[in-house]
Design a protein around this motif. Structure first.
Motif, PDB file in Angstrom:
ATOM      1  N   MET A   1       0.819  -1.200   0.000  1.00  0.00           N
ATOM      2  CA  MET A   1       0.000   0.000   0.000  1.00  0.00           C
ATOM      3  C   MET A   1       0.866   1.268   0.000  1.00  0.00           C
ATOM      4  N   GLY A   2       2.024   1.168   0.665  1.00  0.00           N
ATOM      5  CA  GLY A   2       2.778   2.377   0.960  1.00  0.00           C
ATOM      6  C   GLY A   2       3.168   3.223  -0.225  1.00  0.00           C
ATOM      7  N   GLY A   3       3.413   2.604  -1.370  1.00  0.00           N
ATOM      8  CA  GLY A   3       3.899   3.366  -2.505  1.00  0.00           C
ATOM      9  C   GLY A   3       2.835   4.017  -3.353  1.00  0.00           C
TER      10      GLY A   3
ATOM     11  N   PHE B   1      -0.278   0.231  -9.709  1.00  0.00           N
ATOM     12  CA  PHE B   1       0.267  -0.317  -8.473  1.00  0.00           C
ATOM     13  C   PHE B   1       0.103  -1.830  -8.437  1.00  0.00           C
ATOM     14  N   LEU B   2       1.058  -2.464  -7.757  1.00  0.00           N
ATOM     15  CA  LEU B   2       1.088  -3.906  -7.563  1.00  0.00           C
ATOM     16  C   LEU B   2       0.466  -4.259  -6.226  1.00  0.00           C
ATOM     17  N   GLU B   3      -0.212  -5.391  -6.170  1.00  0.00           N
ATOM     18  CA  GLU B   3      -0.796  -5.873  -4.919  1.00  0.00           C
ATOM     19  C   GLU B   3      -0.342  -7.306  -4.661  1.00  0.00           C
ATOM     20  N   ARG B   4      -0.422  -7.731  -3.399  1.00  0.00           N
ATOM     21  CA  ARG B   4      -0.069  -9.114  -3.065  1.00  0.00           C
ATOM     22  C   ARG B   4      -1.045  -9.704  -2.047  1.00  0.00           C
ATOM     23  N   PRO B   5      -2.313  -9.852  -2.429  1.00  0.00           N
ATOM     24  CA  PRO B   5      -3.293 -10.406  -1.488  1.00  0.00           C
ATOM     25  C   PRO B   5      -2.978 -11.837  -1.068  1.00  0.00           C
TER      26      PRO B   5
ATOM     27  N   LYS C   1       3.205  -2.516  15.119  1.00  0.00           N
ATOM     28  CA  LYS C   1       3.544  -2.952  13.773  1.00  0.00           C
ATOM     29  C   LYS C   1       2.820  -2.051  12.772  1.00  0.00           C
ATOM     30  N   PRO C   2       3.450  -0.942  12.395  1.00  0.00           N
ATOM     31  CA  PRO C   2       2.739   0.034  11.557  1.00  0.00           C
ATOM     32  C   PRO C   2       2.769  -0.249  10.063  1.00  0.00           C
ATOM     33  N   GLY C   3       3.590  -1.180   9.600  1.00  0.00           N
ATOM     34  CA  GLY C   3       3.712  -1.429   8.173  1.00  0.00           C
ATOM     35  C   GLY C   3       2.525  -2.183   7.592  1.00  0.00           C
ATOM     36  N   SER C   4       2.538  -2.361   6.262  1.00  0.00           N
ATOM     37  CA  SER C   4       1.402  -2.985   5.576  1.00  0.00           C
ATOM     38  C   SER C   4       1.656  -4.435   5.201  1.00  0.00           C
TER      39      SER C   4
END
Length: 201
Positions: A80-82, A99-103, A195-198
């Motif tokens: 999400m971050g980018g 954008f790329l996703e990785r569900p 844990k703030p990252g996505s």
């Protein structure tokens, strides 16, 4: 803090943008890389103001050499971050932003996005620490038929040590210490972990 019209040019300018909107956090954070730190740069917060996001995107683009800029066909970012900074960089460049996703854990394109075979891609990230997400995203672009010719980012937390396999142009590098799970200082270990990252664990 820089004025609304000023494009940040120095590390201090960039840090002032983060401090000014409460996006430089202190505590105990488990980063997306898996390492721990007492500081976290919350790019989503610094980018929530469109004018500030536009200034930062222009500053990012200003760091990229003309010989790279002249080749770019497309901007791609990892979710999400980018997404926000990627979109704003694309706006500055007059290019489309995907954008790329990785569900399921592996980056790929969705939502009808496609990359023309051989397209020259600029990868855009918010923060790079170990470079793992970036390398995974670069590999995904190659699988989709594109070629990442460079990456840019708001923040390089590796302070120049990361190897992405392509030229890397961060806006600013911050040397906040990070720690492996097994060597967290006692003073930091006493603080509850956030844990703030996505990235999914």
């Amino acid at each position: 803090m820089t004025s609304p019209e000023t494009i940040p040019e120095t590390v201090d300018d960039v840090l002032a943008e983060f401090r000014g909107c409460g996006a430089l956090l202190e505590g105990h954070f488990k980063l997306s890389s898996g390492r721990h730190s007492g500081h976290y740069l919350q790019c989503a917060r610094v980018l929530m103001n469109p004018q500030r996001a536009g200034r930062l995107a222009q500053a990012v683009v200003n760091r990229i050499p003309d010989e790279v800029l002249n080749q770019i066909d497309l901007v791609v970012s990892p979710a999400m971050g980018g997404i926000i900074i990627g979109h704003e960089v694309a706006r500055v460049l007059g290019k489309d932003a995907l954008f790329l996703e990785r569900p399921e854990g592996v980056f790929h394109l969705r939502r009808g996005f496609a990359i023309e075979p051989g397209a020259k891609v600029l990868m855009v990230e918010d923060v790079v620490t170990t470079g793992l997400s970036s390398r995974e995203a670069i590999a995904a672009v190659a699988r989709e038929g594109g070629e990442v010719i460079a990456e840019c980012a708001l923040i390089d937390r590796s302070v120049g040590s990361v190897d992405l396999g392509v030229p890397f142009f961060p806006l600013a590098a911050f040397d906040f210490p990070t720690y492996d799970e097994c060597d967290i200082p006692e003073s930091l270990a006493r603080v509850a972990v956030t844990k703030p990252g996505s990235r999914k664990e």
